[in-house]
Design an enzyme around this catalytic site. Sequence first.
Site, PDB file in Angstrom:
ATOM      1  N   GLU A   1     119.534  40.090  38.960  1.00 42.12           N
ATOM      2  CA  GLU A   1     119.660  40.455  37.532  1.00 42.12           C
ATOM      3  C   GLU A   1     118.666  41.584  37.301  1.00 42.12           C
ATOM      4  O   GLU A   1     117.479  41.339  37.082  1.00 42.12           O
ATOM      5  CB  GLU A   1     119.308  39.258  36.650  1.00 42.12           C
ATOM      6  CG  GLU A   1     120.261  38.078  36.763  1.00 42.12           C
ATOM      7  CD  GLU A   1     121.611  38.326  36.118  1.00 42.12           C
ATOM      8  OE1 GLU A   1     121.778  39.369  35.451  1.00 42.12           O
ATOM      9  OE2 GLU A   1     122.500  37.485  36.295  1.00 42.12           O
TER      10      GLU A   1
ATOM     11  N   CYS B   1     116.350  43.611  28.888  1.00 35.43           N
ATOM     12  CA  CYS B   1     117.239  44.270  29.853  1.00 35.43           C
ATOM     13  C   CYS B   1     118.471  44.791  29.110  1.00 35.43           C
ATOM     14  O   CYS B   1     119.088  45.768  29.522  1.00 35.43           O
ATOM     15  CB  CYS B   1     117.630  43.314  30.958  1.00 35.43           C
ATOM     16  SG  CYS B   1     118.231  41.740  30.338  1.00 35.43           S
TER      17      CYS B   1
END
Length: 452
Positions: A210, A244
């Site tokens: 990720e 993110c």
Amino acid sequence: MRKRCELAVKQLRHGCRYVPAPKRGEIVRQIGDALRAKLQQLGRLVSLEMGKILPEGIGEVQEIVDMCDFAVGLSRQLNGSVIPSERPNHVMLEMWNPLGIVGVITAFNFPSAVLGWNACLALVCGNCVVWKGAPTTPLVTIALTKLIAEVLEKNELPGAIFTSLCGGAEIGQAIAKDTRIPLVSFTGSSKVGQIVQQTVSQRFGKCLLELSGNNAIIIMDDADIQLAVRSVLFAAVGTAGQRCTTCRRLLLHESIYKKVLDQLVESYKQVKIGDPLQKGILLGPLHTPESQKNFERGMELIKSQGGNILTGGSIIKSDGNFVQPTIVEVAPTVLAVKEELFAPVLYVMKFKTLEEAIEINNSVSQGLSSSIFTQKPQTIFKWLGPLGSDCGIVNVNIPTNGAEIGGAFGGEKATGGGREAGSDSWKQYMRRSTCTINYGSELPLAQGINFG
Ligand code: NAD
């Protein structure tokens, strides 16, 4: 005592595999309750240590509670399929078994929620967890570990089924190299993710990545402008641009370009900056002095590449690593725009057609999140389809951030390709066996092969 120790070693070696899945779900339910009882305190700790505003700190812990609920339901649905066999008197089926130990390495910006996405699934799937949090958020790591270990021990299981380590790259590398850890779930920058992937691949381990995002919001000429402006503000300024999924690129149709920018610049000026624990504050500090320096370097770079700062652009000289929320007008081809600058900096660009906007959206190496604001079904379905966004998260009329746990979370390309949290993400925490059983006395071969 000896018997308990033997049981502990056996259980650690085999994860929670001796515990039936619904019972594992019950333990995860209790973990959820333990976190619920400490929601406010843990949220404050996240806020204090990471620097995000209090509602976001609490929201992050709530996300683990939600993940626990999700995992409890899942504990009775780790189903495999029964597949029709082409051979008479044969049955084919799929079995899902635990992997053993799951290594989890997490980033500073979500010191608790990302652990939750991984640990709830890993535990309910029958694995042990070895977690390394970010070196700058050890208090959150210790607090969560104590709470989870306590629940395990109350259920007469070794607390070490959930183990954590505080430290930096050296501990992360030790996890990546360890052949006893079949899956390493890594959350962090694309640069470090690539190193981790290479290390894990060398020993044929599995990696769930990720990594960095560089997310865009497209506003079409038919969009609800008020809704879009509110969304951009939350997506670009929320968590001080340290998600993110933060919106870093805003693509505006030329016909509404000025209107949107005027409103946005005005709302940026209203943003209250200050102590993240104080009510009403929308923008807290950046996480470290180094993050503040990165912001300054980013501002110099974008200016040297022709960026025009419309608002913000400077650090705020005070206690804490505060910076101004910033909007920069820039051409989409500029190199600085292709990189993730982890700060509240929004690059704004103009486009003429939907095709052009999609091309700009897809023109960066990262592929995490993306959003479009429009009312037209044709535009929506083009955006969702094969010629649309190439990201893992593709939204319409909502921001790029703030995902729900029910969906699979993650991105494509340099974002790593991993999927965590909802949908069928659990499959990554288990190994799949295709099992064929012959309950007859003949040996018919597949593909009609005759052999002897
Ligand atoms: P980072 O890559 O610097 O560090 C992440 C983790 O890796 C930390 O725990 C760190 O100690 C560890 N680490 C560092 N070097 C290592 C090595 N050589 N081997 C193993 N582990 C090592 O990232 P960061 O600055 O903490 O976090 C910000 C980044 O994380 C941003 O790029 C952000 O987009 C990304 N992120 C992605 C997601 C997602 O779900 N896609 C979620 C959160 C953060």
